[in-house]
Each structure stands twice: as C-alpha cells, then as structure tokens.
Design a protein around this motif. Sequence first.
Motif, PDB file in Angstrom:
ATOM      1  N   UNK A   6      18.487 -17.902  -5.050  1.00  0.00           N
ATOM      2  CA  UNK A   6      19.477 -18.117  -6.104  1.00  0.00           C
ATOM      3  C   UNK A   6      19.008 -17.508  -7.420  1.00  0.00           C
ATOM      4  N   UNK A   7      17.734 -17.701  -7.743  1.00  0.00           N
ATOM      5  CA  UNK A   7      17.193 -17.126  -8.976  1.00  0.00           C
ATOM      6  C   UNK A   7      17.191 -15.597  -8.920  1.00  0.00           C
ATOM      7  N   UNK A   8      16.800 -15.023  -7.786  1.00  0.00           N
ATOM      8  CA  UNK A   8      16.822 -13.561  -7.647  1.00  0.00           C
ATOM      9  C   UNK A   8      18.243 -13.024  -7.761  1.00  0.00           C
ATOM     10  N   UNK A   9      19.202 -13.716  -7.181  1.00  0.00           N
ATOM     11  CA  UNK A   9      20.593 -13.260  -7.235  1.00  0.00           C
ATOM     12  C   UNK A   9      21.139 -13.333  -8.652  1.00  0.00           C
ATOM     13  N   UNK A  12      19.327 -10.381 -13.945  1.00  0.00           N
ATOM     14  CA  UNK A  12      19.989  -9.127 -14.325  1.00  0.00           C
ATOM     15  C   UNK A  12      19.104  -7.954 -13.921  1.00  0.00           C
ATOM     16  N   UNK A  13      19.662  -6.762 -13.814  1.00  0.00           N
ATOM     17  CA  UNK A  13      18.849  -5.596 -13.466  1.00  0.00           C
ATOM     18  C   UNK A  13      17.755  -5.294 -14.500  1.00  0.00           C
ATOM     19  N   UNK A  14      17.919  -5.783 -15.711  1.00  0.00           N
ATOM     20  CA  UNK A  14      16.945  -5.505 -16.767  1.00  0.00           C
ATOM     21  C   UNK A  14      16.056  -6.718 -17.063  1.00  0.00           C
ATOM     22  N   UNK A  15      15.895  -7.606 -16.095  1.00  0.00           N
ATOM     23  CA  UNK A  15      15.149  -8.843 -16.349  1.00  0.00           C
ATOM     24  C   UNK A  15      13.729  -8.574 -16.814  1.00  0.00           C
TER      25      UNK A  15
END
Length: 61
Positions: A6-9, A12-15
């Motif tokens: 859930x956290x990975x999903x 954001x792409x820029x995390x």
Amino acid sequence: MDLTGTQRAGATPTWYEDALAWACRPVHHTTDISPLRAHAQAVGHTDGYRPHPPHRTRRHP
C-alpha cells in the motif's frame, strides 16, 4: 526500511527527490542547520549528500 504494498503504491514517482529536498531544509527556525547537506566538488553538480555535523548552541554545566 521496507514499505508495504500500500505504501509503495501510494508513493509518487519523485519520492526520493522529495525526501532529499525535505532532509536538506533548515530546521528549528535556523538558516543553515539541516539533517543533510548537499556535497559537490564541481559547481552545479551534486555529488551526494552528507549528514550535517551536530552543533551545540548552549553549554550545560
């Protein structure tokens, strides 16, 4: 640190860039103390990040 699915999903792409920017911001109403500092040998190119050395602002008896 492992993230849940859930956290990975929800990331954001820029995390990673966002996390570095957050860690390089000054804290506690200072202008130059942050958890990390960018490091570079050449102008305009960041080689990496280093932890900010601890500073003591007051001495305790």
